[in-house]
Design a protein around this motif. Structure first.
Motif, short mmCIF file in Angstrom:
data_model
loop_
_atom_site.label_atom_id
_atom_site.label_comp_id
_atom_site.label_asym_id
_atom_site.label_seq_id
_atom_site.Cartn_x
_atom_site.Cartn_y
_atom_site.Cartn_z
N VAL A 149 -31.65 167.26 140.51
CA VAL A 149 -31.35 168.41 140.50
C VAL A 149 -29.33 167.94 140.47
N GLN A 150 -29.46 169.97 139.94
CA GLN A 150 -27.95 169.51 139.83
C GLN A 150 -27.47 170.11 141.20
N ALA A 151 -26.17 168.92 141.10
CA ALA A 151 -25.34 169.15 142.00
C ALA A 151 -24.20 169.61 142.40
N SER A 152 -23.35 169.92 140.91
CA SER A 152 -21.95 170.33 140.52
C SER A 152 -22.53 170.26 139.22
N VAL A 153 -21.49 170.55 138.25
CA VAL A 153 -21.12 170.02 136.93
C VAL A 153 -21.01 168.84 136.36
N HIS A 154 -20.57 168.40 137.43
CA HIS A 154 -21.30 166.69 136.72
C HIS A 154 -22.06 165.32 137.41
N LYS A 155 -22.94 165.83 138.95
CA LYS A 155 -23.48 165.20 139.86
C LYS A 155 -24.84 165.60 139.49
N TYR A 156 -25.19 164.63 140.22
CA TYR A 156 -27.12 165.19 140.43
C TYR A 156 -27.54 164.96 141.80
N ASP A 157 -28.50 165.39 142.80
CA ASP A 157 -28.86 164.59 143.82
C ASP A 157 -30.63 163.99 143.24
N LEU A 158 -31.47 163.39 143.86
CA LEU A 158 -32.55 162.84 143.60
C LEU A 158 -33.11 162.79 144.99
N VAL A 159 -34.02 163.93 143.84
CA VAL A 159 -34.94 164.66 145.00
C VAL A 159 -36.13 164.45 145.19
N PRO A 160 -37.14 163.93 145.96
CA PRO A 160 -38.52 163.49 145.46
C PRO A 160 -39.28 164.75 145.99
N ILE A 161 -40.03 164.83 145.94
CA ILE A 161 -41.55 165.99 145.78
C ILE A 161 -42.76 165.12 145.55
N ASP A 162 -43.60 165.99 146.94
CA ASP A 162 -45.18 165.58 146.47
C ASP A 162 -44.75 164.55 146.85
N HIS A 163 -45.99 164.41 147.81
CA HIS A 163 -46.38 163.28 149.31
C HIS A 163 -47.89 164.09 150.04
N SER A 164 -48.73 163.82 148.89
CA SER A 164 -49.97 163.96 149.44
C SER A 164 -51.21 163.14 150.17
N ASN A 165 -49.98 162.20 149.22
CA ASN A 165 -50.68 160.80 148.99
C ASN A 165 -50.09 160.17 149.79
N CYS A 166 -50.28 159.80 151.11
CA CYS A 166 -49.25 158.35 152.06
C CYS A 166 -50.41 158.15 152.41
N PHE A 167 -49.58 157.21 153.51
CA PHE A 167 -50.19 156.41 154.40
C PHE A 167 -51.60 156.39 154.29
N ILE A 168 -52.38 156.84 154.23
CA ILE A 168 -53.77 155.80 154.42
C ILE A 168 -53.95 155.46 152.85
N GLY A 169 -53.50 155.28 151.80
CA GLY A 169 -54.18 154.92 150.44
C GLY A 169 -55.00 156.37 149.62
N GLY A 170 -55.99 155.79 149.15
CA GLY A 170 -56.56 156.49 148.21
C GLY A 170 -57.61 157.27 150.01
N ASN A 171 -57.94 156.80 150.89
CA ASN A 171 -58.52 157.42 151.74
C ASN A 171 -58.85 158.70 152.01
N ALA A 172 -59.90 158.97 151.70
CA ALA A 172 -60.18 160.86 152.22
C ALA A 172 -59.57 161.14 153.71
N ASN A 173 -59.91 160.27 154.10
CA ASN A 173 -59.57 160.89 156.17
C ASN A 173 -58.50 160.01 157.09
N PHE A 174 -57.60 160.33 157.46
CA PHE A 174 -57.21 160.14 158.28
C PHE A 174 -58.16 158.93 159.54
N PRO A 175 -58.22 157.87 159.69
CA PRO A 175 -59.50 156.92 161.17
C PRO A 175 -59.03 157.67 161.67
N ASP A 176 -60.38 158.00 162.75
CA ASP A 176 -60.19 158.04 163.94
C ASP A 176 -60.32 157.80 164.95
#
Length: 269
Positions: A149-176
């Motif tokens: 994402v452009q922050a100024s004329v010559h500089k950019y920021d690194l912007v990570p998006i979408d964190h729907s597939n974290c922590f539990i790998g490909g599992n459908a639910n968090f363990p109880d």
């Protein structure tokens, strides 16, 4: 203070702009606080995807990453149909602000122009901590989940998006209850795109791990307990997720540096 709804707090969704037939069937919407993307309960990936989005976003802000502002929207007066499964969206919705950026292109052109080059190491440490396999893992790249994402004329920021597939790998639910030891002691390195190599330094990795070592269980508890009840994260699952995040942080602090950087030279050599 938690970041959710702190810098943006939409209270009204006015119209649907675009729908996406991806794993969570999100939609781009217009709100009284600007455009953004929403995900709902009943999505094809299940409520775990919403939990992952909210918890990961809070942890990312704490860790110093430039994720887009986010919120939980508790009211939606228009009908939005998830195209992938035909189900209507229903609040509470996870909302992430729309940012204009250039998806990762596999080169170092934008990396060379980052305002903060240390964020490269920070992102790899973060993705490894939360086991985010949906950005880069095992040679599989999802370049859409990383924006410059452009922050100024010559500089950019690194912007990570979408964190729907974290922590539990490909599992459908968090363990109880407790997470498997294999999740806590997962030795994989996540988020390390090939072009990142020249930007991962001893100092930046050590700084990121030093920050991670300050993680407090009380804060993690506040984050996890902010998850709406409608997202089906029960009491035992909440405690298990808190335990996992803290134990995983300790494991990453203790093991990741040797996988990312060379051993520092002895004095005088």
């Amino acid at each position: 203070m938690l970041a959710c709804g702190n810098s943006i707090c939409p209270t009204e969704i006015t119209r649907e702009i675009q729908h996406f037939i991806s794993s969570t069937s999100p939609a781009r919407v217009a709100t009284n606080a600007g455009d953004g993307f929403v995900k709902s309960v009943g999505n094809p990936m299940g409520s775990a995807a919403l939990v992952s989005e909210l918890v990961a976003a809070e942890l990312a802000v704490w860790f110093g990453l430039d994720v887009p502002p986010f919120a939980v929207v508790h009211q939606c007066d228009i009908e939005i149909i998830m195209r992938k499964n035909g189900h209507p969206m229903a609040p509470p919705l996870f909302f992430s602000s729309a940012v204009e950026g250039i998806p990762r292109d596999g080169t170092d052109v934008f990396l060379q122009r980052l305002r903060d080059k240390d964020c490269v190491s920070r992102l790899v440490v973060f993705d490894t901590w939360i086991r985010n396999w949906d950005r880069y893992y095992g040679g599989d790249a999802n370049s859409d989940n990383l924006l410059y994402v452009q922050a100024s004329v010559h500089k950019y920021d690194l912007v990570p998006i979408d964190h729907s597939n974290c922590f539990i790998g490909g599992n459908a639910n968090f363990p109880d209850g407790a997470a498997p030891d294999g999740w806590i002691e997962d030795g994989g390195v996540y988020g390390k795109f090939p072009e990142f190599d020249d930007f991962i330094t001893n100092d930046s990795v050590n700084a990121a791990l030093t920050k991670l070592a300050t993680l407090e269980r009380e804060f993690v508890g506040e984050v996890v307990n902010s998850v709406p009840l409608a997202w089906d994260l029960g009491p035992s699952a909440r405690t298990g997720l808190i335990d996992f995040i803290c134990a995983r942080a300790t494991y990453v602090v203790d093991t990741l540096a040797q996988k990312l950087i060379d051993e520092p030279p002895f004095p005088g050599f």
